[in-house]
Motif scaffolding. Structure first.
Motif, PDB file in Angstrom:
ATOM      1  N   ASP A  38       0.829  -1.199   0.000  1.00 45.14           N
ATOM      2  CA  ASP A  38       0.000   0.000   0.000  1.00 45.14           C
ATOM      3  C   ASP A  38       0.871   1.260   0.000  1.00 45.14           C
ATOM      4  O   ASP A  38       0.588   2.222  -0.724  1.00 45.14           O
ATOM      5  N   VAL A  39       1.937   1.250   0.772  1.00 44.70           N
ATOM      6  CA  VAL A  39       2.863   2.386   0.799  1.00 44.70           C
ATOM      7  C   VAL A  39       3.576   2.502  -0.544  1.00 44.70           C
ATOM      8  O   VAL A  39       3.721   3.602  -1.087  1.00 44.70           O
ATOM      9  N   LEU A  40       3.999   1.373  -1.097  1.00 43.43           N
ATOM     10  CA  LEU A  40       4.659   1.392  -2.409  1.00 43.43           C
ATOM     11  C   LEU A  40       3.736   2.008  -3.463  1.00 43.43           C
ATOM     12  O   LEU A  40       4.187   2.798  -4.301  1.00 43.43           O
ATOM     13  N   LEU A  41       2.461   1.680  -3.424  1.00 35.58           N
ATOM     14  CA  LEU A  41       1.521   2.256  -4.390  1.00 35.58           C
ATOM     15  C   LEU A  41       1.408   3.765  -4.205  1.00 35.58           C
ATOM     16  O   LEU A  41       1.359   4.514  -5.191  1.00 35.58           O
ATOM     17  N   SER A  42       1.398   4.238  -2.973  1.00 38.57           N
ATOM     18  CA  SER A  42       1.364   5.687  -2.720  1.00 38.57           C
ATOM     19  C   SER A  42       2.636   6.358  -3.228  1.00 38.57           C
ATOM     20  O   SER A  42       2.587   7.434  -3.837  1.00 38.57           O
ATOM     21  N   VAL A  43       3.762   5.709  -2.989  1.00 34.50           N
ATOM     22  CA  VAL A  43       5.045   6.220  -3.494  1.00 34.50           C
ATOM     23  C   VAL A  43       5.016   6.276  -5.019  1.00 34.50           C
ATOM     24  O   VAL A  43       5.400   7.278  -5.630  1.00 34.50           O
ATOM     25  N   PHE A  44       4.534   5.190  -5.617  1.00 31.51           N
ATOM     26  CA  PHE A  44       4.503   5.131  -7.080  1.00 31.51           C
ATOM     27  C   PHE A  44       3.571   6.197  -7.659  1.00 31.51           C
ATOM     28  O   PHE A  44       3.898   6.817  -8.680  1.00 31.51           O
ATOM     29  N   ALA A  45       2.436   6.444  -7.026  1.00 29.89           N
ATOM     30  CA  ALA A  45       1.522   7.488  -7.500  1.00 29.89           C
ATOM     31  C   ALA A  45       2.213   8.852  -7.504  1.00 29.89           C
ATOM     32  O   ALA A  45       2.069   9.637  -8.449  1.00 29.89           O
ATOM     33  N   CYS A  46       2.982   9.111  -6.472  1.00 37.43           N
ATOM     34  CA  CYS A  46       3.740  10.362  -6.391  1.00 37.43           C
ATOM     35  C   CYS A  46       4.834  10.400  -7.462  1.00 37.43           C
ATOM     36  O   CYS A  46       5.035  11.414  -8.125  1.00 37.43           O
ATOM     37  N   LEU A  47       5.513   9.289  -7.635  1.00 39.13           N
ATOM     38  CA  LEU A  47       6.559   9.191  -8.660  1.00 39.13           C
ATOM     39  C   LEU A  47       5.998   9.438 -10.057  1.00 39.13           C
ATOM     40  O   LEU A  47       6.623  10.110 -10.881  1.00 39.13           O
TER      41      LEU A  47
END
Length: 181
Positions: free
Chosen positions: A44-53
């Protein structure tokens, strides 16, 4: 007694040596993770990071190799973040073909016993960005990983998400070369 009380052995979990011989053809901005889809792995955190990226690097893609009880929730999270078209949930599969193509391997677990997937990515000469758990310090010592403080994963904020994005972006822009871990 067996005499073990007087000796301490620290034995890393063995990685599959075939990863050291992968022929790499990295694709720009391709992130890969290998993970069971359970809460502690913090996909879930990785997905949030990826959305920002994705805001800074719209051509970035994320491949998630692995399966588990949180898969549907993570797919829904990707959709709600507007990144579903760039996130590929491939399920349980051999990670080798994905690691051969990865520009960066990311593992943002809140806890790892060791993190064999990160070791195998490093063996394949894929730059690793991972949370400070399991083998992170060992890989960093060998120049194979950029380490994220564990509190950034356990209690993510917009500031820590941006810091993780910066580490991944730095890896894309200036991938390091490292000795065998």
């Amino acid at each position: 007694t067996l005499g073990l009380a007087h000796k301490t052995y620290l034995l890393p979990i063995a990685a599959d040596e075939r990863f050291a011989h992968l022929v790499r053809t990295p694709e720009p901005l391709l992130l890969v993770t290998v993970s069971r889809l359970i809460p502690v792995k913090r996909v879930d955190v990785l997905l949030s990071v990826f959305a920002c990226l994705k805001k800074a690097r719209p051509e970035a893609r994320l491949v998630i190799v692995g399966d588990g009880p949180c898969r549907q929730a993570r797919e829904q999270r990707a959709a709600s973040l507007g990144i579903a078209s760039a996130v590929f949930f491939v399920g349980t599969a051999d990670p080798a073909p994905w690691l051969a193509r990865a520009a960066c391997f990311v593992l943002l677990s809140a806890h790892e016993g060791w993190g064999i997937a990160a070791v195998e990515a490093a063996l394949a000469r894929v730059p690793v960005v991972m949370s400070q758990t399991g083998c992170a310090e060992w890989l960093a010592f060998h120049g194979a990983a950029s380490v994220i403080p564990i509190e950034s994963i356990r209690h993510p904020s917009s500031k820590t998400i941006n810091e993780i994005v910066a580490q991944i972006t730095a890896m894309f822009d200036h991938p390091f070369s490292f000795a065998d871990p």
